[in-house]
Design an enzyme around this catalytic site. Sequence first.
Site, PDB file in Angstrom:
ATOM      1  N   GLY A 122      11.170  47.882  -2.449  1.00  0.00           N
ATOM      2  CA  GLY A 122      11.593  49.275  -2.417  1.00  0.00           C
ATOM      3  C   GLY A 122      12.785  49.578  -3.290  1.00  0.00           C
ATOM      4  O   GLY A 122      13.062  50.738  -3.606  1.00  0.00           O
ATOM      5  N   ARG A 123      13.520  48.541  -3.682  1.00  0.00           N
ATOM      6  CA  ARG A 123      14.657  48.756  -4.582  1.00  0.00           C
ATOM      7  C   ARG A 123      14.876  47.559  -5.514  1.00  0.00           C
ATOM      8  O   ARG A 123      15.972  47.368  -6.031  1.00  0.00           O
ATOM      9  CB  ARG A 123      15.926  49.035  -3.778  1.00  0.00           C
ATOM     10  N   ASP A 281       8.555  39.709   6.002  1.00  0.00           N
ATOM     11  CA  ASP A 281       8.679  40.076   4.592  1.00  0.00           C
ATOM     12  C   ASP A 281       9.981  39.570   3.980  1.00  0.00           C
ATOM     13  O   ASP A 281      10.198  39.708   2.775  1.00  0.00           O
ATOM     14  CB  ASP A 281       8.582  41.600   4.415  1.00  0.00           C
ATOM     15  N   ASP A 291      17.018  37.714   0.592  1.00  0.00           N
ATOM     16  CA  ASP A 291      17.321  39.038   1.158  1.00  0.00           C
ATOM     17  C   ASP A 291      18.558  39.024   2.047  1.00  0.00           C
ATOM     18  O   ASP A 291      18.484  39.166   3.268  1.00  0.00           O
ATOM     19  CB  ASP A 291      16.114  39.592   1.918  1.00  0.00           C
TER      20      ASP A 291
END
Length: 532
Positions: A122-123, A281, A291
Amino acid sequence: MSFSPGQTDSNGGSTAPRAPSNGPLADFERALGVPRDDTFAALGATFHTRLPGAPLPAPYVVGFSEQTAALLGLDREAPSDPAFAEYFCGNFTRERSPSTMSYASVYSGHQFGVWAGQLGDGRALMLGEIEHAGKRLEVQLKGAGRTPYSRMGDGRAVLRSSIREFLCSEAMHHLGIPTTRALTVIGSDQLVRREELETAAVVTRVSPSFVRFGHFEHFYSHDNVEALRALADHVIGRFYPHLREADDPYLGLLDEAVRSTAALMVEWQAVGFCHGVMNTDNMSILGLTIDYGPFGFIDGFDANHICNHSDSQGRYAYRMQPQIGYWNLFCLAQALLPLFGAHYEIADEKARGERCVADAQGVLERFKGHFAPALEARMRAKLGLEQTHEGDDAFANRLFEIMHSNRADFTLTFRHLSRVSKHDAQGDTSVRDLFLDRAAFDAWSLDYRARLALETRDDAARAVAMNRVNPKYVLRNHLAQTAIERAAQKDFSELERLAKVLARPFDEQPEHEAYAALPPDWASSLEVSCSS
């Protein structure tokens, strides 16, 4: 090396060139563009969407890792190039050809234990893959703007979260924990709203692969077995080529994921690291820490510590991490299930399916066999125990119970245990002083010295060995916060200094003793959430 904001023109745009035309960055760009048929990008449009980054005005260099740069063949002086900040915030990507355009990948996943459906980068935008010194690494920009998978997000990262990821990625590497790496943080004065208005930033992160459990879940959920197989073949071909000769390569892939995930959980637990958002994810197929969002190293030990303010149920608390890693592997196994058992000559589909499920369950059960003995061995090393004796595991658990009830500092407890003498009960008291209940610690310490008496090493040799596995310096939240606050004022000296300290976590570094001290009282009010 120190950095200052880049020059801007009267319209607020950077005067640096948008794309490098010559020099080290041009060579780097050409290396990224070398076509290969075994990259993730080569899997095709089913797996990703090509698009450029969103323009970021007046970018400037905030932080830079010389070690990560060396992995990519970039010179340590690269940040002095006026094009560097433009390049690594993604401003140049609009000038790329369609075939070399940056891309965002699609994946799905379980978030906080609930199926969330399609997710994706998403980014994040992948610049490409580079080969240097015999190693191939993917280079990705995080915070480069909206993608088709941003949902309601703006596609941006903020300076706060980017600095935290930059520092922790590199700190984890120097602790010896498998992780993605971070090359640089690029800042901008562009405002982004989270809980409050903050400035935008882009962090460049590096990894052999960014494939997640959620990539496999995505194609399983869409019943796209062809894409599922192509993805599995990609991972096997690149990272586990020996599995091609196995009876069932895909079951072998699950076995590798079980092994590497169990090993990663051991590493996290051993240093008191909490990931904070262990969604499927966010789980690497290679067993890497990826992440960095609402993460944290435990200060005062609490087995139920929750580092993510958004985790109201405590799903990802410290003590839960091994169990969640195991749970996530079940999700991966389910996603891979359609690929298992191709070598079986079983006509009955139901019987064949039951055999495949049994095979997968057998592989998953190996997690416990990988995790428990490895953690016990690590705890013995942290306690300075070379030999194995019955009851060592229970003995270590007793220490954790006392630490928990006293909220004794995790990092300093283990570091200071190296000062305990098996001959002198009245020696160094630094570890004892971490416990409010001195009597409880004294009782344990008496047994500890008795256990040390069974060892053949002397105190000095044991202390050296313990200090090689028990870090003195970790990225405590208050240290990161101080660097963030100064960086927000365009003072990057603390970020640079802290990064250098964390690059030597096991060394004494007497000139930096303050970075190993107990956190100040104000640190207890710091919170991190999924928006971090």
